[in-house]
Scaffold this active site. Structure first.
Site, PDB file in Angstrom:
ATOM      1  N   ASP A   8       0.861  -1.167   0.000  1.00  0.00           N
ATOM      2  CA  ASP A   8       0.000   0.000   0.000  1.00  0.00           C
ATOM      3  C   ASP A   8       0.908   1.231   0.000  1.00  0.00           C
ATOM      4  OD1 ASP A   8       0.912   0.342   2.615  1.00  0.00           O
ATOM      5  OD2 ASP A   8      -1.086   0.302   3.519  1.00  0.00           O
ATOM      6  N   THR A  67       3.060  -1.141   8.771  1.00  0.00           N
ATOM      7  CA  THR A  67       3.512  -2.026   9.858  1.00  0.00           C
ATOM      8  C   THR A  67       3.720  -3.466   9.409  1.00  0.00           C
ATOM      9  OG1 THR A  67       1.257  -2.618  10.496  1.00  0.00           O
ATOM     10  CG2 THR A  67       2.247  -0.680  11.592  1.00  0.00           C
ATOM     11  N   HIS A  98      10.458 -23.586   9.199  1.00  0.00           N
ATOM     12  CA  HIS A  98       9.510 -24.261  10.084  1.00  0.00           C
ATOM     13  C   HIS A  98       8.057 -24.160   9.646  1.00  0.00           C
ATOM     14  CE1 HIS A  98      12.459 -23.916  13.729  1.00  0.00           C
ATOM     15  NE2 HIS A  98      13.031 -24.417  12.646  1.00  0.00           N
TER      16      HIS A  98
END
Length: 146
Positions: A8, A67, A98
């Protein structure tokens, strides 16, 4: 390897840096936008990137917002996606080894350019370990299919 890439407005500048890294490394990618720092809604970018990865058109995806949280939440709504928010190289490596993460998310407002490019490099170059980790990924898939 084919990578679906998107951001974004809050991740636009870092996305452009990642494009340069991918080009330098000879990694094929498609940029799903955004194409400026003008405000836009991260789900509109996360969806086509996640669909491209889930369908197998792309091997992996990278999504960036301010974020890394919102864009990752949106991507994880698509069946088959295991988007991992990583702001350090240890998490980036573990998400691949993992969890077989198929989308990396990061926050441009959280980390600097140098660390972000190190994270991308580790994430791109780390393979899934399989073994006992496959059993756990299978259980995640079972949850998703309920």
């Amino acid at each position: 390897m084919r990578v679906a890439l998107g951001s974004d407005h809050g991740g636009f500048t870092l996305k452009e840096e990642i494009k340069s890294y991918l080009e330098k490394e000879g990694i094929e990618y498609k940029d799903f936008g955004t194409n400026s720092t003008d405000s836009c809604d991260y789900p509109d970018i996360a969806l086509p990137v996640a669909q491209g990865v889930a369908s197998g058109e792309f091997d992996r995806g990278i999504l960036i917002c301010g974020t890394g949280i919102g864009i990752g939440i949106a991507a994880n709504k698509v069946r088959g996606i295991r988007a991992a928010l990583c702001h350090d190289t240890f998490s980036a490596r573990a998400s691949r080894e993992h969890n077989d993460a198929n989308i990396l998310t990061m926050g441009e407002r959280v980390i600097g350019r140098g660390l972000a490019l190190d994270i991308v490099d580790v994430w791109i170059n780390t393979d899934f370990s399989g073994g006992r980790h496959q059993r756990r990924v299978d259980k995640i898939n079972d949850i998703e299919n309920k």
